[in-house]
Write a protein that holds these residues in place. Structure first.
Motif, PDB file in Angstrom:
ATOM      1  N   UNK A 159       0.813  -1.183   0.012  1.00 57.99           N
ATOM      2  CA  UNK A 159       0.000   0.021   0.095  1.00 57.99           C
ATOM      3  C   UNK A 159       0.998   1.369  -0.139  1.00 57.99           C
ATOM      4  N   UNK A 160       2.082   1.094   0.724  1.00 57.69           N
ATOM      5  CA  UNK A 160       3.019   2.296   0.582  1.00 57.69           C
ATOM      6  C   UNK A 160       3.556   2.563  -0.643  1.00 57.69           C
ATOM      7  N   UNK A 161       3.770   1.434  -1.295  1.00 59.10           N
ATOM      8  CA  UNK A 161       4.210   1.448  -2.864  1.00 59.10           C
ATOM      9  C   UNK A 161       3.364   2.218  -3.620  1.00 59.10           C
ATOM     10  N   UNK A 162       1.832   2.115  -3.405  1.00 53.10           N
ATOM     11  CA  UNK A 162       0.812   2.523  -4.123  1.00 53.10           C
ATOM     12  C   UNK A 162       0.845   4.108  -3.768  1.00 53.10           C
ATOM     13  N   UNK A 163       0.743   4.431  -2.525  1.00 55.76           N
ATOM     14  CA  UNK A 163       1.044   5.736  -2.292  1.00 55.76           C
ATOM     15  C   UNK A 163       2.338   6.466  -2.959  1.00 55.76           C
ATOM     16  N   UNK A 164       3.109   5.906  -3.216  1.00 54.14           N
ATOM     17  CA  UNK A 164       4.266   6.334  -3.697  1.00 54.14           C
ATOM     18  C   UNK A 164       4.307   6.681  -5.082  1.00 54.14           C
ATOM     19  N   UNK A 165       3.712   5.365  -5.659  1.00 52.17           N
ATOM     20  CA  UNK A 165       3.251   5.575  -7.139  1.00 52.17           C
ATOM     21  C   UNK A 165       2.302   6.645  -7.553  1.00 52.17           C
ATOM     22  N   UNK A 166       1.484   6.748  -6.674  1.00 58.21           N
ATOM     23  CA  UNK A 166       0.506   7.760  -7.295  1.00 58.21           C
ATOM     24  C   UNK A 166       1.115   9.400  -7.148  1.00 58.21           C
ATOM     25  N   UNK A 167       1.999   9.458  -6.248  1.00 55.67           N
ATOM     26  CA  UNK A 167       2.793  10.695  -6.083  1.00 55.67           C
ATOM     27  C   UNK A 167       3.680  11.010  -7.266  1.00 55.67           C
ATOM     28  N   UNK A 168       4.221  10.017  -7.679  1.00 54.93           N
ATOM     29  CA  UNK A 168       5.414  10.086  -8.520  1.00 54.93           C
ATOM     30  C   UNK A 168       4.741  10.012 -10.126  1.00 54.93           C
ATOM     31  N   UNK A 169       3.964   9.107 -10.378  1.00 52.76           N
ATOM     32  CA  UNK A 169       3.417   8.943 -11.755  1.00 52.76           C
ATOM     33  C   UNK A 169       2.075   9.248 -12.084  1.00 52.76           C
ATOM     34  N   UNK A 170       1.137   9.458 -11.101  1.00 57.53           N
ATOM     35  CA  UNK A 170      -0.433   9.637 -11.452  1.00 57.53           C
ATOM     36  C   UNK A 170      -0.654  11.094 -11.550  1.00 57.53           C
ATOM     37  N   UNK A 171      -1.415  11.446 -12.210  1.00 57.76           N
ATOM     38  CA  UNK A 171      -1.724  13.012 -12.365  1.00 57.76           C
ATOM     39  C   UNK A 171      -2.426  13.347 -10.881  1.00 57.76           C
ATOM     40  N   UNK A 172      -2.204  14.751 -10.512  1.00 58.55           N
ATOM     41  CA  UNK A 172      -2.522  15.111  -9.280  1.00 58.55           C
ATOM     42  C   UNK A 172      -3.812  14.723  -8.800  1.00 58.55           C
ATOM     43  N   UNK A 173      -4.675  14.850  -9.803  1.00 59.87           N
ATOM     44  CA  UNK A 173      -6.196  14.801  -9.373  1.00 59.87           C
ATOM     45  C   UNK A 173      -6.462  13.234  -8.742  1.00 59.87           C
ATOM     46  N   UNK A 174      -5.562  12.329  -9.048  1.00 59.02           N
ATOM     47  CA  UNK A 174      -5.777  10.973  -8.330  1.00 59.02           C
ATOM     48  C   UNK A 174      -5.618  11.083  -7.010  1.00 59.02           C
ATOM     49  N   UNK A 175      -5.188  12.074  -6.164  1.00 60.66           N
ATOM     50  CA  UNK A 175      -5.158  12.223  -4.808  1.00 60.66           C
ATOM     51  C   UNK A 175      -6.553  12.151  -3.972  1.00 60.66           C
ATOM     52  N   UNK A 176      -7.457  12.579  -4.776  1.00 60.46           N
ATOM     53  CA  UNK A 176      -8.837  12.766  -4.378  1.00 60.46           C
ATOM     54  C   UNK A 176      -9.359  11.356  -4.196  1.00 60.46           C
ATOM     55  N   UNK A 177      -8.960  10.195  -4.791  1.00 56.94           N
ATOM     56  CA  UNK A 177      -9.302   9.151  -4.769  1.00 56.94           C
ATOM     57  C   UNK A 177      -8.839   8.172  -3.376  1.00 56.94           C
ATOM     58  N   UNK A 178      -7.982   8.471  -2.655  1.00 58.91           N
ATOM     59  CA  UNK A 178      -7.137   8.200  -1.731  1.00 58.91           C
ATOM     60  C   UNK A 178      -7.860   8.572  -0.416  1.00 58.91           C
ATOM     61  N   UNK A 179      -8.108   7.622   0.556  1.00 61.08           N
ATOM     62  CA  UNK A 179      -8.268   7.886   1.892  1.00 61.08           C
ATOM     63  C   UNK A 179      -7.142   8.534   2.586  1.00 61.08           C
TER      64      UNK A 179
END
Length: 689
Positions: free
Chosen positions: A47-67
Motif C-alpha cells: 500500500x505504501x508503494x501505491x501511495x508513492x506511485x500515485x505521487x510520482x506517476x499519476x496526475x495530481x487529481x488522483x489524490x482525491x481517490x485516496x483515503x
C-alpha cells in the motif's frame, strides 16, 4: 456436484438478480481454486508503494481517490479478509460511483491475452499474476501477445512443485525477485504426468499432482517487475482506467460454477474456497468488476455481447468478499536483454544463411538451400560471443563465400569466414584493435567481388571504417570518417550503389539523418551531408537500398514514429523526400529494413505499435507506396526489428524474433496470394529468449 439448474434460476429471480445459468455438463469436475489472503504486514508495504506511485506517476487529481488513512484501511481490510473469506456479501471499501470514468475494459485496448485453463490444480494465483504481468508488458513495453509460464511461476518458484494455494502478494514478490519465464520455456501441462495423476488417488475430487520440470534457458527468457502495489476504494478504478489490469481474490460458492453470463451475485450453494482472477475493468452502470477467469473458455458459456462468457465474467461490487483484500497491480516491466534482430544473407541463388546471438550470446547460424523446405542448424560459429543488444551481420563478397562480423563482449570488432571446401568456419579474428560503442553493431558491404568494407561507431561516437581485398594479409583501418557524432544506440549502414561506390548513412547526435560517400578517385570520404532535414526517432537507425545502379532509397522511423523515405539518383542536385509511407507507425526502439527483390522493386518491413509485422511495396508504375499489409499475423518481440533477404529474383524471406524469442521466418514469391505462415527456424532461440 452441480446445483439444480431450475432451482438456481428461481433463487436468482427471487433475489432480484439477472445473471444467466449455465448447465454444467455431466461429469465435469469443479476447477481448482487456491487463493489465500495475504499477510497484513505485506499488504501494508504494498500500500505504501501505491501511495508513492500515485505521487510520482499519476496526475495530481488522483489524490482525491485516496483515503487519508489508506495504509491503515488496507491493513484493516487484510485482517477482515482472513476472517471473512467465506462471507458472501461482506462489503469493505466498496467503490462509490463517480470520479474515474464510469466504465473501462482493457480488452478494448488489445492487451489482454487469451483465456487459459488451470484445470484441477490450485494455481489460480499464478495464472492471475502471470496474465497481469503479460498485459503490463504489452502496455508499458509494447510486448504484445506475450505468453508467460504459469508453471514457472507456480512450481519453480518459492511456492514449490505442488497444487496448493498461494497469495497475491507472495506471488508478485516472486515475479519481482526471480522473474517469470515464457510459456515455451516451461509449458503448463508439462508439470503433470500424462495423463495427470491425482494428489490423493483415494479422493476423485483431489487436486492434480504436480512436478517441477527442467526449464530450458530460463534465465534468458525472463520478464520481471520493478514493484507491485495494493489499492482500495475508488483508487482501484483510477488505476484500472489509467495504468493497467489488476489481480484480486474472492470467495467461491457452488453457484459460481454454474455461471452463464451477466453480473454474478451469490444466491445459493456451499463455500468452495478462495479464488484469484485478473481484473480487467469495471462498470458503474452494471455496478460490477470485469474479470478474466482461468477455467478455460467454456466457463460462463459462449461469448455474449455484454462482454461475459468464454472465460470472462462480471461480479457485483462487494460480492463474495471481493472488496475485502486490496487489488494488486504491478509496474516497471523489465524485459530480457535481446538482440535487435536476426540477420540473413543469400550467398548464391536460393541459398540462405541466417545469424543470431543465442541465449548464451554465442554466435549461431542456420542454412537452407535448393529444394530444402526447412532450415538446418543452429551451428555455433567458432565459440564467438556477442555483446548484449547487438546483431551479427554477414555479407557474401562473391558466390558462396561468407564473411561474418560481430561486436564481442569486450566491444572489440571481430570477423569469421566460410567458403566452399571449409569443414567449419574460420576465425574469429580481431579487426585491427577496433572497439565499438555500446549498443552498436558492425555493418558490412561488398562493393565489388572479394572487396569488403565495414563500418561501426567507435567509443568516441564517431564513424570508422576498415577494408580488406585480395592480397591483403590483414585488414586495413580503422579510419575515421569526418567529424559526425552519432546518436547513442544507433548503427551505421552502408550500400554499394554500383561497382566500387559506397554510400553510408547515420543518425547524428542531433537526431538528424546524414550521409557520406566514397568512390574511385576520392582521396577521402565526402560528407557528411544532412538529408533534407529528416529527424529520426531515438534508438533507430537509417537503412539504405540500391534498387538499380546508382539509385538510392533510404528509410527511417521519424521522431513521430511515422515511417519515411527519401531518394537520390543521377541528375538530382539534392535528395528528394522525406515522404511518409502510407501512414505507417513503428514501435519504439525499432528500425525499418528492406530489400530490392529485382530491379527497381522495393519491399520494406516494420514492426507496428501492436508489434505486428508489416510490409509495404513500391515498383515502377506505382504512384505511391502500397501497404501496409500484416505478414501472416506475425508478432515480434519488443525492441526488435525485421530483416529481409531476396534469395532469387522476386522471392522474399524475412526473419524476426517472436515474442517467445524463437527465431521465425516467413516467405513470399510470385504465385502466392499471401505470405507463408511464420515458422520457427530450426528451433533457434535468440538472445533474451
Amino acid at each position: 456436484m452441480a446445483l439444480d439448474t431450475t432451482l438456481l434460476k428461481q433463487a436468482i429471480t427471487q433475489a432480484g438478480h439477472q445473471w444467466r445459468v449455465r448447465a454444467v455438463p455431466a461429469g465435469e469436475r469443479p476447477r481448482g481454486l487456491g487463493w489465500e489472503p495475504s499477510d497484513a504486514g505485506k499488504i501494508q508495504r504494498a500500500s505504501l508503494v501505491a501511495e508513492s506511485l500515485m505521487r510520482q506517476r499519476f496526475p495530481a487529481q488522483f489524490a482525491r481517490y485516496f483515503s487519508a488513512n489508506l495504509s491503515t484501511n488496507i491493513a484493516n481490510t487484510a485482517a477482515s479478509s482472513a476472517a471473512t473469506a467465506n462471507t458472501a456479501n461482506a462489503v469493505s471499501n466498496a467503490p462509490s460511483a463517480g470520479a474515474p470514468p464510469t466504465s473501462f475494459d482493457w480488452r478494448d485496448h488489445g492487451v489482454i491475452g487469451p483465456v487459459t485453463d488451470q484445470a484441477y490444480c490450485g494455481s489460480c494465483v499464478s495464472f492471475a499474476t502471470a496474465g497481469m504481468t503479460a498485459a503490463m508488458a504489452a502496455i508499458e513495453r509494447g510486448a504484445m501477445n506475450l505468453n508467460l509460464s504459469e508453471a514457472d511461476q507456480h512450481f519453480a518458484s518459492s511456492h514449490g512443485p505442488n497444487c496448493g494455494g498461494w497469495n497475491n502478494d507472495a506471488a508478485l514478490g516472486q515475479i519481482k525477485a526471480r522473474g517469470i519465464a515464457t510459456e515455451s520455456t516451461f509449458p503448463y501441462m508439462s508439470a503433470f504426468d500424462n495423463p495427470p495423476q491425482l494428489a490423493n488417488p483415494a479422493d476423485p475430487n483431489s487436486l492434480w499432482a504436480a512436478h517441477n520440470r527442467a526449464e530450458m534457458d530460463r534465465a534468458f527468457r525472463t520478464y520481471s517487475i520493478s514493484d507491485y502495489s495494493a489499492w482500495t476504494g475508488d483508487s482501484r478504478k483510477a488505476y484500472l482506467s489509467s495504468v493497467g489490469p489488476m489481480v484480486c481474490g474472492f470467495a467461491v460458492y457452488e453457484d459460481f460454477d454454474s455461471y452463464g453470463g451477466g453480473v454474478y451475485h451469490h444466491v445459493s450453494g456451499k463455500f468452495r474456497g478462495g479464488h484469484a482472477v485478473m481484473v480487467i475493468g469495471y462498470s458503474d452502470v452494471d455496478q460490477c468488476w470485469i474479470c478474466r477467469n482461468s477455467w478455460g473458455t467454456g466457463f460462463g458459456g459462449p461469448a455474449d455481447p455484454d462482454g461475459t462468457g468464454a472465460g470472462f465474467f462480471k461480479i457485483g461490487y462487494g460480492q463474495c468478499n471481493i472488496d475485502s483484500e486490496p487489488f494488486y497491480g504491478c509496474h516497471g516491466i523489465i524485459m530480457p536483454a535481446t538482440t535487435s534482430m536476426v540477420t540473413g544473407v543469400s550467398r548464391n541463388l536460393n541459398k540462405l544463411d541466417v545469424f543470431t546471438p543465442g541465449t548464451n550470446r554465442g554466435t549461431y547460424t542456420a542454412a537452407m538451400e535448393g529444394a530444402e523446405t526447412s532450415f538446418r542448424g543452429w551451428w555455433q560459429v567458432q565459440g564467438g560471443v556477442v555483446a548484449p543488444g547487438t546483431f551479427m551481420h554477414a555479407v557474401s563478397r562473391s558466390p558462396d563465400k561468407l564473411d561474418l562480423f560481430c561486436v564481442g563482449t569486450d566491444h572489440g570488432t571481430y570477423t569469421a569466414a566460410w567458403q566452399p571446401g571449409d569443414t567449419s568456419w574460420r576465425g574469429w579474428w580481431r579487426i585491427q584493435g577496433g572497439v565499438a560503442a555500446p549498443g552498436t553493431s558492425i555493418h558490412a558491404v561488398s562493393r565489388s567481388a572479394d572487396h569488403l568494407d565495414i563500418f561501426c561507431v567507435g567509443t568516441d561516437g564517431h564513424v570508422y571504417t576498415a577494408a580488406w581485398q585480395p592480397g591483403d594479409t590483414s585488414w586495413r583501418g580503422w579510419w575515421k570518417i569526418g567529424d559526425l557524432k552519432v546518436a547513442p544506440n544507433t548503427s551505421v549502414f552502408a550500400v554499394s550503389r554500383s561497382k566500387d561506390k559506397l554510400d553510408i548513412f547515420a543518425v547524428g547526435a542531433d537526431m538528424g539523418i546524414y550521409t557520406a560517400a566514397w568512390e574511385p578517385g576520392f582521396t577521402s570520404w565526402h560528407g557528411w551531408w544532412r538529408v533534407q532535414g529528416g529527424v529520426a526517432a531515438p534508438n533507430s537507425s537509417v537503412y539504405a537500398i540500391s534498387r538499380s545502379p546508382d539509385k538510392l532509397d533510404i528509410f527511417c522511423v521519424g521522431s513521430d514514429h511515422g515511417i519515411y523515405t527519401a531518394a537520390w539518383e543521377p541528375g538530382f542536385t539534392s535528395w528528394h523526400g522525406w515522404w511518409r509511407i502510407q501512414g505507417g507507425v513503428a514501435a519504439p526502439n525499432t528500425s525499418v529494413f528492406g530489400v530490392s527483390r529485382s530491379a527497381n522493386k522495393l519491399d520494406i518491413f516494420a514492426v507496428g505499435t501492436d508489434h505486428g509485422i508489416y510490409t509495404a511495396a513500391w515498383e515502377p508504375g506505382f504512384t505511391s507506396w502500397h501497404g501496409w499489409w500484416r505478414v501472416a499475423s506475425g508478432t515480434a518481440a519488443a525492441d526488435t526489428s525485421v530483416f529481409a533477404v531476396s534469395r532469387a529474383p522476386d522471392q522474399l524471406d524475412i526473419f524476426a524474433i517472436g515474442t517467445d524469442h524463437n527465431v521465425i521466418n516467413s516467405h513470399w514469391q510470385p504465385g502466392l496470394t499471401s505470405w507463408k505462415p511464420w515458422m520457427p527456424v530450426a528451433g533457434g532461440i535468440a538472445e533474451g529468449g
